[in-house]
Motif scaffolding. Structure first.
Motif, PDB file in Angstrom:
ATOM      1  N   ALA A   1      -1.606  32.115  -1.436  1.00  0.00           N
ATOM      2  CA  ALA A   1      -0.577  31.251  -1.873  1.00  0.00           C
ATOM      3  C   ALA A   1       0.201  30.320  -0.838  1.00  0.00           C
ATOM      4  O   ALA A   1       0.053  30.572   0.418  1.00  0.00           O
ATOM      5  N   ALA A   2       0.569  29.068  -1.243  1.00  0.00           N
ATOM      6  CA  ALA A   2       1.188  28.120  -0.443  1.00  0.00           C
ATOM      7  C   ALA A   2       2.358  28.776   0.493  1.00  0.00           C
ATOM      8  O   ALA A   2       3.057  29.710  -0.335  1.00  0.00           O
ATOM      9  N   GLY A   3       2.399  28.645   1.577  1.00  0.00           N
ATOM     10  CA  GLY A   3       3.400  29.119   2.537  1.00  0.00           C
ATOM     11  C   GLY A   3       3.083  30.226   3.252  1.00  0.00           C
ATOM     12  O   GLY A   3       3.507  30.859   3.918  1.00  0.00           O
ATOM     13  N   THR A   4       1.887  30.944   2.846  1.00  0.00           N
ATOM     14  CA  THR A   4       1.535  32.196   3.570  1.00  0.00           C
ATOM     15  C   THR A   4       1.338  31.855   4.997  1.00  0.00           C
ATOM     16  O   THR A   4       0.728  30.838   5.354  1.00  0.00           O
ATOM     17  N   LEU A   5       1.937  33.044   5.837  1.00  0.00           N
ATOM     18  CA  LEU A   5       1.851  32.722   7.153  1.00  0.00           C
ATOM     19  C   LEU A   5       0.674  33.197   7.803  1.00  0.00           C
ATOM     20  O   LEU A   5      -0.055  34.105   7.234  1.00  0.00           O
ATOM     21  N   VAL A   6      -0.184  32.413   8.899  1.00  0.00           N
ATOM     22  CA  VAL A   6      -1.281  32.916   9.452  1.00  0.00           C
ATOM     23  C   VAL A   6      -1.235  32.893  10.934  1.00  0.00           C
ATOM     24  O   VAL A   6      -0.379  32.027  11.548  1.00  0.00           O
ATOM     25  N   ALA A   7      -1.663  34.061  11.180  1.00  0.00           N
ATOM     26  CA  ALA A   7      -1.327  34.456  12.936  1.00  0.00           C
ATOM     27  C   ALA A   7      -2.638  34.517  13.439  1.00  0.00           C
ATOM     28  O   ALA A   7      -3.550  35.195  12.676  1.00  0.00           O
ATOM     29  N   GLU A   8      -2.701  34.709  14.670  1.00  0.00           N
ATOM     30  CA  GLU A   8      -4.074  34.569  15.277  1.00  0.00           C
ATOM     31  C   GLU A   8      -4.036  35.504  16.731  1.00  0.00           C
ATOM     32  O   GLU A   8      -2.992  35.361  17.413  1.00  0.00           O
TER      33      GLU A   8
ATOM     34  N   THR B 297      -2.010  41.409  19.344  1.00  0.00           N
ATOM     35  CA  THR B 297      -1.723  39.938  19.933  1.00  0.00           C
ATOM     36  C   THR B 297      -1.508  39.227  18.549  1.00  0.00           C
ATOM     37  O   THR B 297      -0.390  38.479  18.543  1.00  0.00           O
ATOM     38  N   ALA B 298      -2.465  39.439  17.360  1.00  0.00           N
ATOM     39  CA  ALA B 298      -2.109  38.558  16.316  1.00  0.00           C
ATOM     40  C   ALA B 298      -0.895  38.970  15.526  1.00  0.00           C
ATOM     41  O   ALA B 298      -0.094  38.168  14.913  1.00  0.00           O
ATOM     42  N   LEU B 299      -0.534  40.210  15.583  1.00  0.00           N
ATOM     43  CA  LEU B 299       0.857  40.740  15.103  1.00  0.00           C
ATOM     44  C   LEU B 299       1.849  40.099  15.862  1.00  0.00           C
ATOM     45  O   LEU B 299       3.189  39.773  15.104  1.00  0.00           O
ATOM     46  N   HIS B 300       1.836  40.074  17.061  1.00  0.00           N
ATOM     47  CA  HIS B 300       3.123  39.450  17.952  1.00  0.00           C
ATOM     48  C   HIS B 300       3.172  37.918  17.701  1.00  0.00           C
ATOM     49  O   HIS B 300       4.321  37.581  17.412  1.00  0.00           O
ATOM     50  N   ASP B 301       1.983  37.486  17.269  1.00  0.00           N
ATOM     51  CA  ASP B 301       2.012  35.931  16.929  1.00  0.00           C
ATOM     52  C   ASP B 301       2.728  35.732  15.584  1.00  0.00           C
ATOM     53  O   ASP B 301       3.523  35.032  15.281  1.00  0.00           O
ATOM     54  N   ALA B 302       2.371  36.817  14.694  1.00  0.00           N
ATOM     55  CA  ALA B 302       3.121  36.763  13.471  1.00  0.00           C
ATOM     56  C   ALA B 302       4.599  37.006  13.632  1.00  0.00           C
ATOM     57  O   ALA B 302       5.407  36.331  12.836  1.00  0.00           O
ATOM     58  N   ALA B 303       4.915  37.894  14.300  1.00  0.00           N
ATOM     59  CA  ALA B 303       6.234  38.252  14.577  1.00  0.00           C
ATOM     60  C   ALA B 303       7.238  36.869  14.948  1.00  0.00           C
ATOM     61  O   ALA B 303       8.184  36.795  14.465  1.00  0.00           O
ATOM     62  N   SER B 304       6.331  36.253  16.077  1.00  0.00           N
ATOM     63  CA  SER B 304       7.162  35.236  16.385  1.00  0.00           C
ATOM     64  C   SER B 304       7.285  34.059  15.252  1.00  0.00           C
ATOM     65  O   SER B 304       8.507  33.503  15.244  1.00  0.00           O
ATOM     66  N   LYS B 305       6.481  33.916  14.343  1.00  0.00           N
ATOM     67  CA  LYS B 305       6.543  32.988  13.356  1.00  0.00           C
ATOM     68  C   LYS B 305       7.378  33.572  12.162  1.00  0.00           C
ATOM     69  O   LYS B 305       8.173  32.720  11.627  1.00  0.00           O
ATOM     70  N   LEU B 306       7.768  34.831  12.174  1.00  0.00           N
ATOM     71  CA  LEU B 306       8.523  35.575  11.270  1.00  0.00           C
ATOM     72  C   LEU B 306       9.897  35.192  11.712  1.00  0.00           C
ATOM     73  O   LEU B 306      10.798  35.992  11.147  1.00  0.00           O
ATOM     74  N   ASN B 307      10.261  34.710  12.941  1.00  0.00           N
ATOM     75  CA  ASN B 307      11.662  34.579  13.692  1.00  0.00           C
ATOM     76  C   ASN B 307      12.077  36.048  13.903  1.00  0.00           C
ATOM     77  O   ASN B 307      13.216  36.168  13.564  1.00  0.00           O
ATOM     78  N   PHE B 308      11.092  37.202  14.228  1.00  0.00           N
ATOM     79  CA  PHE B 308      11.921  38.377  14.608  1.00  0.00           C
ATOM     80  C   PHE B 308      13.005  38.285  15.998  1.00  0.00           C
ATOM     81  O   PHE B 308      12.561  37.646  16.714  1.00  0.00           O
TER      82      PHE B 308
END
Length: 470
Positions: A364-371, A447-458
């Motif tokens: 879906a549009a807006g889905t967060l992609v982390a790496e 590492t990808a999870l930490h990238d996701a966390a930063s994009k989720l503004n944890f």
């Protein structure tokens, strides 16, 4: 009028799906027949999962020998390569014999050999014998796609159904179709010393939908074999009677090969059954509408299982579908809708590539992609696996893991960990609390999870659950 054999359930096809359906029917104590026109032993054992992985294993041994001797790519077929090929074929033969024996033990005298044809809503004809069943499971599988003009070229046009019948490896081979199966076999043969030229009209190898993973895979595998991508291709015979692979794109190419492996996918065998005699219409692509939770075709007496449908043409899915179809064929008037496992596909290309859960092109549009990548992964550096990369697809509001794609050494194991997480409905926060050992390739996921966390503004936090103490 022929004698009518009446049973509770008839199963057409003795592959993985058909045998799993049979187990459900036998467990329920219902009467059955199992109909099979071809060789026993399942496609997985004879021409699919087992022989392909055996050959991939052989190619890894060959590559390891070359690396130990400080050599580059093998470049030619040696006696060692042919010995490994024969060992892989022996593994295939043993597996097929084992599955054939299991089929005979399961079905006993209820195994009927011959071609099945539907002649009514409850009736099947098998070489003149009439069988009437309350419910019918169709698990007839699929056949390799080969254009008629290429079939006419005669021996040497191969599919994965015939590839493993070769006694020895050819020196050169053309490969048409660089989807997951074609790519696996092309790489395996190349690493065994066969000079492989692969071609595909797509610019993407392996059918990978995530563009980052697709680019990394293409660039990596270009070093293993010659690939013509994004161009039309044809097969011809030259004046010497040898095959030529011909590219018709803006950069035309032509190469002579001993044989050609055609890996353009497979087509359903449904049209051969004449389902219209039961009031079921098969479309031009060989498909019928069915419920993937019950495997039933509309409100008919028929159930599908396995790659006779093109929905999820993988062995573990065929096993599930056979079980679902068998269960519901037993309880025909009170079908149960089963929740399917999360989608999981893996290509054993070393590095492997895999897709888990929701595919990139379905997000879906807006889905967060982390790496996470090899750049910060010590184990990847140690192993020289500098292309390793994991991509996670995360729901923005909840942080729930929706899917993933990866390209990595030992990627088959990472893919399973991610599939389990997606099926459990795990969130980024929950996954960051599980242990990651150092140094491991699994840390790429961290590492990808930490990238996701930063994009989720944890907010600033430790990756540990609180004990409740201040």
């Amino acid at each position: 009028m022929p004698h009518i054999m009446e049973v509770d359930v008839a199963i057409i096809g003795a592959g993985t799906a058909g045998l799993n359906a049979l187990r459900q029917i036998k467990a329920a104590g219902q009467s059955f027949v199992l109909i099979e026109r071809g060789e026993l032993g399942t496609m997985c054992a004879r021409t699919g999962c087992i022989p392909s992985k055996a050959v991939l294993h052989a190619s890894e041994i060959m590559r390891s020998w070359a690396e130990a001797e400080g050599a580059g790519p093998v470049g030619r077929v040696t006696e060692n390569a042919n010995r490994l090929w024969r060992a892989a074929r022996a593994t295939r033969d043993e597996s097929a014999r084992g599955m054939a024996k299991e089929t005979l033990e399961l079905a006993g005298e209820r195994l009927i050999r011959g071609d099945a044809r539907v002649v009514g809503p409850t009736d099947i004809q098998v070489d003149g014998r009439l069988i009437r069943a309350r419910a019918i499971v169709i698990a007839t599988g699929s056949a390799a796609v080969v254009p008629d003009k290429w079939k006419a070229l005669g021996n040497g046009i191969l599919t994965t159904d015939s590839l493993f019948d070769l006694d020895t490896l050819p020196a050169t081979m053309g490969l048409v179709g660089l989807g997951a199966i074609g790519l696996e076999m092309g790489l395996a043969l190349s690493r065994l010393g066969v000079r492989v030229t692969g071609a595909d009209q797509s610019n993407v190898v392996g059918g990978i939908s995530d563009p980052t993973i697709a680019d990394v895979a293409r660039q990596h595998f270009e070093h293993d074999m010659t690939m013509w991508l994004g161009e039309s291709v044809d097969i011809e015979r030259n004046s010497a009677g040898r095959f030529e692979l011909v590219s018709g794109g803006p950069s035309p190419g032509r190469t002579e090969v001993e044989c050609v492996l055609v890996a353009l996918g497979r087509h359903s065998s449904l049209p051969e059954l004449e389902l219209h005699n039961a009031g079921i219409e098969v479309d031009q692509h060989g498909n019928v509408p069915f419920d993937p939770q019950t495997m039933r075709i509309g409100d008919s007496n028929f159930y599908l299982a396995g790659d006779v449908s093109s929905a999820r043409p993988l062995q573990h899915e065929a096993a599930d579908e056979g079980s679902i179809a068998g269960w519901n064929a037993v309880a025909h008037e009170s079908n149960v809708g089963f929740r399917r496992r999360v989608p999981l596909s893996i290509a054993f290309t070393d590095p492997d590539f895999a897709a888990v859960g929701c595919a990139f092109d379905k997000l879906a549009a807006g889905t967060l992609v982390a790496e996470g990548s090899a750049d910060t992964n010590a184990r990847s550096s140690i192993a020289g696996q500098n292309d390793n990369v994991v991509r996670l697809y995360v729901e923005p509001g909840s942080g729930r893991l929706l899917g993933a794609a990866l390209f990595a050494g030992a990627g088959e194991h990472l893919a399973h960990l991610l599939a389990w997480a997606v099926q459990r409905g795990d969130t980024v926060a929950e996954l960051l609390r599980v242990p990651f050992y150092h140094p491991t390739v699994e840390e790429i996921i961290q590492t990808a999870l930490h990238d996701a966390a930063s994009k989720l503004n944890f907010p600033r936090r430790l990756d540990l659950a609180s004990s409740g103490h201040q």
